[in-house]
Every structure is written in structure tokens, then in C-alpha cells.
Design an enzyme around this catalytic site. Structure first.
Site, PDB file in Angstrom:
ATOM      1  N   GLU A  54       1.183  -1.184   0.044  1.00 53.12           N
ATOM      2  CA  GLU A  54       0.148   0.010  -0.024  1.00 53.12           C
ATOM      3  C   GLU A  54       0.999   1.381  -0.050  1.00 53.12           C
ATOM      4  O   GLU A  54       1.487   1.604   0.675  1.00 53.12           O
ATOM      5  CB  GLU A  54      -0.490  -0.268   0.871  1.00 53.12           C
ATOM      6  CG  GLU A  54      -2.207   1.290   1.470  1.00 53.12           C
ATOM      7  CD  GLU A  54      -3.005   1.438   2.638  1.00 53.12           C
ATOM      8  OE1 GLU A  54      -1.918   0.108   3.380  1.00 53.12           O
ATOM      9  OE2 GLU A  54      -2.866   2.672   2.934  1.00 53.12           O
ATOM     10  N   ARG A 113       0.856  10.090   0.932  1.00 54.18           N
ATOM     11  CA  ARG A 113       1.224  10.892   2.008  1.00 54.18           C
ATOM     12  C   ARG A 113       2.428  11.430   1.499  1.00 54.18           C
ATOM     13  O   ARG A 113       3.285  12.178   2.337  1.00 54.18           O
ATOM     14  CB  ARG A 113       1.055  10.127   3.304  1.00 54.18           C
ATOM     15  CG  ARG A 113      -0.069   9.580   3.881  1.00 54.18           C
ATOM     16  CD  ARG A 113       0.016   8.918   5.133  1.00 54.18           C
ATOM     17  NE  ARG A 113      -0.716   8.113   5.613  1.00 54.18           N
ATOM     18  CZ  ARG A 113      -0.239   6.984   6.332  1.00 54.18           C
ATOM     19  NH1 ARG A 113      -0.384   7.519   7.510  1.00 54.18           N
ATOM     20  NH2 ARG A 113      -1.828   6.354   6.715  1.00 54.18           N
ATOM     21  N   LYS A 151     -11.195  -2.419   6.806  1.00 57.67           N
ATOM     22  CA  LYS A 151     -10.013  -1.669   7.257  1.00 57.67           C
ATOM     23  C   LYS A 151     -10.712  -0.986   8.382  1.00 57.67           C
ATOM     24  O   LYS A 151     -11.973  -0.817   8.689  1.00 57.67           O
ATOM     25  CB  LYS A 151      -9.285  -0.645   6.741  1.00 57.67           C
ATOM     26  CG  LYS A 151      -8.436   0.114   7.530  1.00 57.67           C
ATOM     27  CD  LYS A 151      -7.607   1.259   6.347  1.00 57.67           C
ATOM     28  CE  LYS A 151      -6.886   1.999   7.557  1.00 57.67           C
ATOM     29  NZ  LYS A 151      -5.612   2.120   6.419  1.00 57.67           N
TER      30      LYS A 151
HETATM   31  C1  3PG Z   1      -2.604   3.172   8.057  1.00 53.65           C
HETATM   32  O1  3PG Z   1      -2.789   4.538   7.521  1.00 53.65           O
HETATM   33  O2  3PG Z   1      -2.966   2.435   8.084  1.00 53.65           O
HETATM   34  C2  3PG Z   1      -2.147   4.104   9.704  1.00 53.65           C
HETATM   35  O3  3PG Z   1      -1.318   4.797   9.190  1.00 53.65           O
HETATM   36  C3  3PG Z   1      -0.883   2.673   9.636  1.00 53.65           C
HETATM   37  O4  3PG Z   1      -0.360   2.636  11.101  1.00 53.65           O
HETATM   38  P1  3PG Z   1       0.823   3.115  11.402  1.00 53.65           P
HETATM   39  O5  3PG Z   1       1.830   3.282  11.099  1.00 53.65           O
HETATM   40  O6  3PG Z   1       0.906   2.895  13.229  1.00 53.65           O
HETATM   41  O7  3PG Z   1       1.351   1.368  11.053  1.00 53.65           O
END
Ligand code: 3PG
Length: 198
Positions: free
Chosen positions: A30, A34, A118
Site C-alpha cells: 500500500e 502522503r 479496514k
Molecule cells: C494507516 O494508514 O493504515 C496507518 O497510518 C498505519 O499505521 P501505523 O503507521 O501505525 O502502522
């Protein structure tokens, strides 16, 4: 069992990063929107790393849905659920993993035909205990928890019957990516890739 959630700042690291994750056994990647490089990163991985199934994450608008389709994303992840995004995913024929964190949001997603969701932000809204509680009223829903999931906690989530896979950024720490320490990332990926079977 684990979808790496990736923030990739530079297109130059796209290929070695994707290759390291794939060598370690994680092939569903994924790429979050960002970073300004995200769309180019999706294109580059698609072109050069055939083992990878690359999708787009943090897709929050219908125009982003269109952009990631054009970039070649094979699936899309969003932090929440809206009917507009559901229609847009349908329009662009993109498999969509929408985020939820309340029973009401799960009901909305179900009304639109979504049963694989999700669960975000997993740790903050109640983690494993919350998902166990959801398994009572939502017996046909499976989740991909993300947000605060780590190497230490991933297995606890994966042991739940209503968890299909987890997502997380821990397999590609930003400092490790910036320094180009691909073997370390391959090792983290390999450890994550066996979590579902051990
Ligand atoms: C996402 O978008 O799924 C999360 O920001 C991932 O979270 P993490 O950086 O705590 O794994």
C-alpha cells in the site's frame, strides 16, 4: 497476512524497497498518498517489480480515486467510509478497502455491499478486545486492522477469526528506507510474512 503501509518520499527508492519487501514474502503493498511522489512510486513499482501487487492508501477524495487509477493502482485503501467514495471506487473498477471504527460505520459499509473492511486506527479505538466484541453482531465481516499494529501485536490480531490480515508501517521504518538498508527491510518482511502460518 501483512500489508506494508508505505510513505515513500522519493521515487528513487521505489524499486529497491518493493523488491526487498517482495523478497521477504510481502507482495501486497500500500503506497499512501502522503508524499508528493506517491503516484510516480505506484507507476514505477508496477513497471519494474512484477511480483508486487501495488495499491494506493490514504485515498480520501474521488479525484484521488481517479488519479490512483490512472497511476495503475490495483486496489485502494481509505481511512474511512463514505457513499461517494464507494461509488467512485465502483466507477473506476477499483477493489476498495474502506476504513471503519464504529458499528454504525460498519452498517453503512454493509449497506453498500462491503464485508471486508479496514479497522482504523486499531490500537487507539480498542484493538483486539474491540474486534472480539464486533465478532458477535457482525459475524460475516472480516477486518484488516491498521494503525498502531506492530511486530509484537500483529499475531494477536491475526489469531482472531474476524481478522484476515493486518496493515502497518513497521516493516519499512522511514530511517531504514532513507539509508537504503534493504536487507533489514527484507528481514522485517520475512518475519511478518510468516505470522499468518506459525
Ligand atoms: C494507516 O494508514 O493504515 C496507518 O497510518 C498505519 O499505521 P501505523 O503507521 O501505525 O502502522
Amino acid at each position: 497476512p501483512v500489508i506494508p503501509v508505505l510513505v515513500v518520499d522519493s521515487v528513487d527508492v521505489a524499486v529497491p524497497l518493493a523488491e526487498a519487501l517482495c523478497r521477504g514474502g510481502l507482495t501486497v503493498l500500500e503506497i499512501t498518498l502522503r508524499s508528493s511522489a506517491a503516484l510516480a512510486v505506484i507507476e514505477k513499482i508496477n513497471e519494474h517489480v512484477p511480483a508486487a501487487i501495488v495499491g494506493a492508501g490514504s485515498v480520501n477524495t474521488t479525484s484521488q480515486m481517479k488519479s490512483v487509477k490512472q497511476a495503475g493502482a490495483r486496489f485502494v485503501v481509505s481511512p474511512g467510509f463514505t457513499p461517494f467514495l464507494a461509488e467512485s471506487a465502483d466507477k473506476y473498477q477499483l477493489p476498495w478497502l474502506p476504513g471503519v471504527c464504529t458499528p454504525g460505520e460498519i452498517l453503512s459499509a454493509m449497506q453498500h455491499g462491503f464485508h471486508e473492511l479496514k479497522f482504523f486506527p486499531a490500537e487507539l479505538v480498542g484493538g483486539v478486545a474491540f474486534l472480539k466484541a464486533l465478532s458477535g453482531p457482525f459475524q460475516n465481516i472480516v477486518f484488516c486492522p491498521t494503525g498502531g499494529v506492530s511486530a509484537a501485536t500483529a499475531k494477536d490480531y491475526l489469531n482472531l477469526d474476524n481478522v484476515l490480515c493486518v496493515g502497518g508501517s513497521w516493516v519499512a521504518p522511514p530511517d531504514t528506507v532513507r539509508a537504503g538498508r534493504w536487507e533489514e527491510i527484507e528481514t522485517l518482511a520475512r518475519q511478518a510474512s510468516v505470522l499468518g502460518i506459525t
